[in-house]
Design an enzyme around this catalytic site. Sequence first.
Site, PDB file in Angstrom:
ATOM      1  N   LYS A   1     -37.832 -13.021 -67.351  1.00  0.00           N
ATOM      2  CA  LYS A   1     -38.354 -12.021 -68.202  1.00  0.00           C
ATOM      3  C   LYS A   1     -38.288 -12.276 -69.707  1.00  0.00           C
ATOM      4  CE  LYS A   1     -36.970  -8.377 -65.172  1.00  0.00           C
ATOM      5  NZ  LYS A   1     -36.338  -7.191 -64.809  1.00  0.00           N
TER       6      LYS A   1
ATOM      7  N   GLU B   1     -42.705  -3.754 -64.851  1.00  0.00           N
ATOM      8  CA  GLU B   1     -42.628  -3.752 -66.334  1.00  0.00           C
ATOM      9  C   GLU B   1     -43.955  -3.952 -67.061  1.00  0.00           C
ATOM     10  OE1 GLU B   1     -39.378  -6.506 -66.733  1.00  0.00           O
ATOM     11  OE2 GLU B   1     -37.980  -5.081 -65.725  1.00  0.00           O
TER      12      GLU B   1
ATOM     13  N   ASN C   1     -36.534 -14.393 -62.395  1.00  0.00           N
ATOM     14  CA  ASN C   1     -37.202 -13.715 -63.195  1.00  0.00           C
ATOM     15  C   ASN C   1     -36.666 -13.743 -64.520  1.00  0.00           C
ATOM     16  OD1 ASN C   1     -39.141 -12.491 -64.821  1.00  0.00           O
ATOM     17  ND2 ASN C   1     -39.124 -10.548 -63.417  1.00  0.00           N
TER      18      ASN C   1
ATOM     19  N   GLU D   1     -39.890  -4.601 -55.137  1.00  0.00           N
ATOM     20  CA  GLU D   1     -38.866  -4.067 -56.023  1.00  0.00           C
ATOM     21  C   GLU D   1     -39.240  -2.622 -56.365  1.00  0.00           C
ATOM     22  OE1 GLU D   1     -37.870  -7.904 -58.599  1.00  0.00           O
ATOM     23  OE2 GLU D   1     -39.665  -6.666 -59.615  1.00  0.00           O
TER      24      GLU D   1
ATOM     25  N   SER E   1     -31.415  -5.364 -58.983  1.00  0.00           N
ATOM     26  CA  SER E   1     -30.120  -5.541 -58.715  1.00  0.00           C
ATOM     27  C   SER E   1     -29.465  -6.384 -57.828  1.00  0.00           C
ATOM     28  CB  SER E   1     -29.462  -4.045 -59.011  1.00  0.00           C
ATOM     29  OG  SER E   1     -29.861  -3.417 -60.004  1.00  0.00           O
TER      30      SER E   1
ATOM     31  N   GLY F   1     -32.878  -3.680 -62.562  1.00  0.00           N
ATOM     32  CA  GLY F   1     -31.977  -3.631 -63.992  1.00  0.00           C
ATOM     33  C   GLY F   1     -30.876  -2.330 -63.993  1.00  0.00           C
TER      34      GLY F   1
ATOM     35  N   HIS G   1     -45.482  -7.213 -61.926  1.00  0.00           N
ATOM     36  CA  HIS G   1     -43.975  -6.672 -61.883  1.00  0.00           C
ATOM     37  C   HIS G   1     -44.372  -5.147 -62.561  1.00  0.00           C
ATOM     38  CE1 HIS G   1     -40.141  -6.246 -63.379  1.00  0.00           C
ATOM     39  NE2 HIS G   1     -40.086  -7.079 -62.553  1.00  0.00           N
TER      40      HIS G   1
HETATM   41  P1  PGA Z   1     -33.089  -7.168 -61.989  1.00  0.00           P
HETATM   42  O1  PGA Z   1     -34.531  -7.312 -61.993  1.00  0.00           O
HETATM   43  O2  PGA Z   1     -32.356  -8.414 -60.972  1.00  0.00           O
HETATM   44  O3  PGA Z   1     -32.377  -7.391 -63.121  1.00  0.00           O
HETATM   45  O4  PGA Z   1     -32.762  -5.698 -61.326  1.00  0.00           O
HETATM   46  C1  PGA Z   1     -35.410  -7.792 -60.841  1.00  0.00           C
HETATM   47  C2  PGA Z   1     -36.845  -7.818 -61.418  1.00  0.00           C
HETATM   48  O5  PGA Z   1     -37.213  -7.029 -62.318  1.00  0.00           O
HETATM   49  O6  PGA Z   1     -37.443  -8.741 -60.968  1.00  0.00           O
END
Ligand code: PGA
Length: 252
Positions: A11, A98, A9, A168, A214, A174, A96
């Site tokens: 982003k 976000e 992903n 998630e 992460s 992150g 997601h």
């Molecule tokens: P990350 O993000 O691996 O940077 O923690 C995962 C995601 O939001 O899909």
Amino acid sequence: MRKKIVAGNWKMNKTLQEGVALATELKDILAAEKPNCEVIIGTPFIHLATLSNLLKDSVIAVSAENCANKASGAYTGEVSAAMVKSTGAEYVILGHSERREYYHETPEILKEKVDLALENGLKVIFCIGESLEQREKGEQEAVCKAELEGSVFHLTPEQWKNIVIAYEPIWAIGTGKTATAEQAEEIHAFIRKCVADVYGAEMAEDTSILYGGSCKASNAPELFSKPDIDGGLIGGASLKAPDFKGIIDAWK
Ligand code: PGA
């Protein structure tokens, strides 16, 4: 047998040129050494057509990171599921955290997006997961179940075959703070049970449930060794080919 999947992903990262360079590098690496899982890269809309073309004879599938909750018309700046499909992309990431948090995507809006994505022949990677506050109150199972009920459990069994779930935990995205393999397995098993309650044990067994938050080459082998963890949805570690390849190799 359900699919093992490693999905990136990106982003809001990578210009078109940077995205082409990264996808080309990945394509070459995976052509030289075949992966033991399905590999998907989720990219911003602007990359989709170019990368679908670039990767069409490769093992890598392309995913959008969003699509509109309307079919077409006067929705300035939006990109429909039909448009995503027309680029050659096969998947779309929906739900997601976000997008739920920063763009106020409610369960109802996500349900509309899921329906349009499936109607247009896309497969959906549907994300669910609790916040730190919810985890501290022990609400993670209720939150995940409600998110499934709110946006995807209305689907028919036939439609469900095109759904991949990504668990998630928001507190792990992150942050460098990964759920332990045991914490992740516990909730993945619960999610599979919720799927079984609606679609039956056989379909639940065939549903891929990915872990995200992460996830990196160092923790992927332990996470992926758990019976209900079928791969990962990878943010930060999908932005460099060697890091992403390291996670794909966890399936070796
Ligand atoms: P990350 O993000 O691996 O940077 O923690 C995962 C995601 O939001 O899909």
